[in-house]
Design a protein around this motif. Structure first.
Motif, short mmCIF file in Angstrom:
data_model
loop_
_atom_site.label_atom_id
_atom_site.label_comp_id
_atom_site.label_asym_id
_atom_site.label_seq_id
_atom_site.Cartn_x
_atom_site.Cartn_y
_atom_site.Cartn_z
N LEU A 24 0.93 14.71 -78.82
CA LEU A 24 1.71 13.67 -78.07
C LEU A 24 0.99 12.82 -77.18
CD1 LEU A 24 4.99 15.84 -77.76
CD2 LEU A 24 4.59 13.61 -79.29
N ALA A 58 11.57 1.30 -77.70
CA ALA A 58 12.02 0.22 -76.67
C ALA A 58 11.13 -1.41 -77.40
CB ALA A 58 11.34 0.52 -75.45
N TYR A 60 9.11 16.57 -83.85
CA TYR A 60 9.06 17.08 -82.84
C TYR A 60 10.50 17.52 -82.27
CZ TYR A 60 4.18 15.68 -82.61
OH TYR A 60 2.85 15.41 -82.72
N LEU A 61 11.35 16.61 -82.74
CA LEU A 61 12.65 16.94 -82.45
C LEU A 61 13.22 18.20 -83.00
CD1 LEU A 61 14.57 13.52 -82.18
CD2 LEU A 61 13.35 14.62 -80.36
N GLU A 65 9.44 -3.49 -75.82
CA GLU A 65 8.26 -3.70 -75.23
C GLU A 65 7.63 -2.25 -74.55
OE1 GLU A 65 7.05 -6.66 -72.19
OE2 GLU A 65 8.65 -7.71 -73.00
N ARG A 66 6.67 -1.74 -75.30
CA ARG A 66 6.04 -0.59 -74.96
C ARG A 66 4.76 -0.94 -74.33
NH1 ARG A 66 6.07 3.47 -78.85
NH2 ARG A 66 6.10 5.10 -76.86
N GLN A 86 10.87 12.78 -85.66
CA GLN A 86 11.76 13.67 -86.23
C GLN A 86 11.25 15.33 -86.08
OE1 GLN A 86 14.81 13.54 -87.72
NE2 GLN A 86 15.21 11.44 -87.08
N TRP A 110 -1.86 4.95 -71.08
CA TRP A 110 -1.59 6.36 -70.85
C TRP A 110 -2.78 7.12 -69.90
CZ3 TRP A 110 1.75 9.33 -73.78
CH2 TRP A 110 2.36 8.69 -74.85
N MET A 168 8.55 14.60 -74.04
CA MET A 168 7.35 14.17 -74.39
C MET A 168 7.34 13.74 -75.52
SD MET A 168 5.23 15.03 -72.17
CE MET A 168 3.80 15.08 -72.45
N ALA A 169 8.34 13.85 -76.81
CA ALA A 169 8.40 13.54 -77.97
C ALA A 169 8.88 11.79 -77.81
CB ALA A 169 9.15 14.08 -78.94
N PHE A 170 9.95 12.13 -77.04
CA PHE A 170 10.80 10.57 -76.48
C PHE A 170 9.89 9.59 -75.85
CE2 PHE A 170 14.77 12.86 -77.00
CZ PHE A 170 15.16 12.41 -78.42
N ASN A 171 9.05 10.25 -75.05
CA ASN A 171 7.94 9.55 -74.22
C ASN A 171 6.84 8.75 -75.17
OD1 ASN A 171 6.42 8.74 -71.83
ND2 ASN A 171 4.96 10.29 -72.24
N ARG A 172 6.40 9.62 -76.26
CA ARG A 172 5.41 9.26 -77.17
C ARG A 172 5.98 8.07 -78.02
NH1 ARG A 172 2.96 7.44 -80.51
NH2 ARG A 172 1.15 8.25 -81.71
N PHE A 173 7.12 8.28 -78.47
CA PHE A 173 7.42 7.31 -79.51
C PHE A 173 8.33 6.22 -79.03
CE2 PHE A 173 6.41 11.29 -81.69
CZ PHE A 173 5.53 10.93 -82.85
N LEU A 174 9.15 6.47 -78.05
CA LEU A 174 10.26 5.45 -77.84
C LEU A 174 10.29 4.72 -76.37
CD1 LEU A 174 13.30 7.53 -79.17
CD2 LEU A 174 12.11 6.08 -80.39
N ALA A 175 9.72 5.42 -75.38
CA ALA A 175 9.80 4.88 -74.13
C ALA A 175 9.13 3.62 -73.76
CB ALA A 175 9.48 6.13 -72.99
N PRO A 176 9.71 2.77 -72.77
CA PRO A 176 8.83 1.79 -72.76
C PRO A 176 7.37 1.97 -71.92
CG PRO A 176 10.85 1.59 -71.20
CD PRO A 176 11.00 2.88 -72.38
N THR A 177 7.49 2.88 -71.05
CA THR A 177 6.37 3.28 -70.10
C THR A 177 6.16 4.77 -70.46
OG1 THR A 177 7.78 3.73 -68.12
CG2 THR A 177 6.35 1.57 -68.27
N PRO A 178 4.80 4.88 -70.79
CA PRO A 178 4.58 6.17 -71.22
C PRO A 178 4.36 7.43 -70.10
CG PRO A 178 2.75 4.67 -71.91
CD PRO A 178 3.74 4.03 -71.09
#
Lengths: 105, 179
Positions: free
Chosen positions: B59, B128, A10-11, B130-131, A8, B135, A50-60
Motif C-alpha cells: 500500500l 477524491a 484489501y477491504l 484531486e489527489r 476491493q 508519499w 491504509m487501503a482507503f488512503n492508498r486508493f481514495l484519499a486526497p492527501t496520502p
C-alpha cells in the motif's frame, strides 16, 4: 488489473481479519487470547485506513498518521489489559473468564 | 528456460509475493485464534503482524510497515509473552471446549463477514477529485507537528498515563517485603 492494485482486495482481506478476530473474542475463554483477538480487529481497522488512503484519499499522509495513532492506542491498550490480566491472575489464580466470577450475583 | 523467463515477469513476481503475504496474514490470524496453546497464539499473532506489514508495503507506505513490525512484533507480542509467563502455568489441564459455543461464535463471525462482504459488493468507491502524490516521510512529520499536533500530544499523554496505570495495576496485589 493486478490483484494488489485494487481497493476491493484489501477491504475483503480486512473483513476476513475482522471476522477471525471477532470469532476469537466470542469463542476463546483465556483473557490473553481475547486480547490477541482484539489486536487482530485493530489491525483490520488500520488495514482499511491504509487501503482507503492508498486508493481514495486526497492527501496520502492522513491515513498513515491515523494508522500510527491506532498503533499507539493499541500499545496503550495492550499494556493496560496485560497489567489487568496479571492482577486478575494474582487475585483469582485463573485467567479463564468462565472461572473469574467474583461479581456474579 | 524461455517459458520460465516468460513467467518471471515483474507483475507476476509481485502477484506471487502478494499472495504469499496474504497467506501469511490469514494463516497467522487463524493460528492466533485457533491454537489451544496460548504461546502458539502469540506466535501466530506475530506472523499475522508480519503479513499485515507486508500489505502496508504494497500500500505504498514502507514507513508504516516498519512501525508495524517495530510496535506489534517487537513490543506488543513480547509484552504478551511476559504476561503469559507471569500468569497461568501452561502444564495445567485446560478445560474442554464447548462445541456449542464454538459453533455460535463461528456463526456470529460468519454473519458479520457476510454482512461486510455484501456491503463491499454494493458500494462503489469514488476517489477524491484531486489527489496529491506526496508519499514522503517528511510530509508525515510535518503533518504530525502542525495539523495533527494536538492529537499527537494527546496520544503521548495517553501512552504515559497507560504506562503508569499498568505499573500501578500490576503491582496492586503484591505486598512489599518491608511490612
Amino acid at each position: 488489473m493486478l490483484i494488489f492494485n485494487q481497493l476491493q482486495t484489501y477491504l475483503y482481506l480486512a473483513a476476513v481479519l475482522f471476522a477471525i478476530g471477532l470469532y476469537g473474542v466470542l469463542a476463546r475463554r483465556n483473557l490473553i487470547a481475547i486480547l490477541i483477538s482484539v489486536e487482530l480487529i485493530l489491525n483490520a481497522a488500520s488495514l482499511n485506513f491504509m487501503a482507503f488512503n492508498r486508493f481514495l484519499a486526497p492527501t496520502p499522509a492522513v491515513g498513515q498518521i491515523i494508522t500510527l495513532f491506532i498503533m499507539a492506542v493499541a500499545a496503550a491498550e495492550a499494556a493496560i489489559a496485560l497489567s489487568i490480566i496479571i492482577a486478575v491472575y494474582r487475585k483469582l489464580k485463573t485467567v479463564n473468564i468462565e472461572q473469574a466470577t467474583e461479581l456474579r450475583g | 528456460m524461455n517459458f520460465l523467463s516468460a513467467l518471471l515477469t515483474p507483475p507476476n513476481l509481485a502477484t506471487a509475493a502478494f499472495v504469499l503475504v496474504v497467506a501469511l496474514t490469514v494463516v497467522g490470524a487463524l493460528i492466533a485464534v485457533g491454537a489451544r496453546n496460548i504461546f502458539h497464539n502469540v506466535l501466530g499473532l506475530a506472523v499475522a503482524m508480519f503479513g499485515v506489514s507486508g500489505l502496508f508495503v504494497y500500500l505504498n507506505s514502507p514507513f508504516v510497515a516498519l512501525m508495524q513490525i517495530l510496535i506489534y512484533v517487537g513490543a506488543i507480542c513480547i509484552a504478551i509473552c511476559f504476561a503469559v509467563m507471569l500468569s497461568e502455568p501452561m502444564y495445567l489441564p485446560r478445560p474442554p471446549r464447548n462445541p456449542l459455543k464454538i459453533q455460535a461464535a463461528v456463526a456470529g463471525a460468519l454473519a458479520v463477514f457476510i454482512f461486510l462482504g455484501l456491503l463491499l459488493k454494493k458500494t462503489t468507491w469514488t476517489p477524491a477529485l484531486e489527489r496529491s502524490n506526496d508519499w514522503s516521510i517528511e510530509t508525515l512529520g510535518h503533518y504530525l507537528l502542525t495539523k495533527y499536533s494536538l492529537i499527537f500530544e494527546l496520544i503521548s499523554l495517553l501512552l504515559l498515563v497507560a504506562m503508569l496505570g499498568a505499573i500501578v495495576t500490576a503491582r496492586g496485589g503484591r505486598r512489599s517485603k518491608a511490612q
